[in-house]
Scaffold this active site. Sequence first.
Site, short mmCIF file in Angstrom:
data_model
loop_
_atom_site.label_atom_id
_atom_site.label_comp_id
_atom_site.label_asym_id
_atom_site.label_seq_id
_atom_site.Cartn_x
_atom_site.Cartn_y
_atom_site.Cartn_z
N HIS A 148 6.54 3.55 8.04
CA HIS A 148 5.91 2.77 6.72
C HIS A 148 5.66 4.01 5.83
CE1 HIS A 148 4.17 -0.95 9.29
NE2 HIS A 148 5.20 -0.70 9.49
N GLU A 200 3.00 4.82 4.29
CA GLU A 200 1.89 5.60 4.76
C GLU A 200 2.09 6.74 5.86
OE1 GLU A 200 2.06 2.28 4.76
OE2 GLU A 200 0.39 1.44 4.62
N CYS A 217 -1.61 -1.54 7.35
CA CYS A 217 -1.57 -2.12 8.88
C CYS A 217 -2.47 -1.48 9.75
CB CYS A 217 -0.27 -2.49 8.95
SG CYS A 217 0.57 -0.97 9.64
N CYS A 223 -1.24 2.05 10.59
CA CYS A 223 -1.43 3.13 9.39
C CYS A 223 -2.80 3.45 9.19
CB CYS A 223 -0.64 2.59 8.14
SG CYS A 223 1.27 2.54 8.32
#
Length: 155
Positions: free
Chosen positions: A57, A59, A87, A90
């Site tokens: 992801h 992040e 999410c 993260c």
Amino acid sequence: MQDLATYQSWMDQAIALAKAAGVAGEIPVGAVVVNAQGEAIGLGANYKERSQDPTAHAEMIAIREAAKNLHDWHLTGCTLYVTLEPCPMCAGAIVQSRLSTIVYGADDPKTGSICTVLNLPDSPASFHRLEVIAGIRERECQELLRSWFEKLRIN
């Protein structure tokens, strides 16, 4: 706390990263980690499809790069700018890395774990508190996601 123009400027960089991810076939999310001196030390864009890595992801990539550049996993004093509310995975990494502030654009009504669905940073499971600033360049971030998913459905 920074001023709105600073938040918007860094979010513009995160949006540019998100757009590039979208062009590459990834869900368009971008992230930038900025140190206390106002320097970008970690950049990330979604890379799950290209890497076949479920943890890739935006992040996570930005946090990893920032820690590598600092030679320290403690990102105390740093700010994460991200186009979409993180999410659970993260949000956990944000807490673990000791980021001081998160600034995000659009809420995520499905998996948002900073404020919308869960509030991991303020939960009893979290040992680290951070400043949260939501809604910076919200319309641009929402539109980027909306148009990307619309094109995906058409194709």
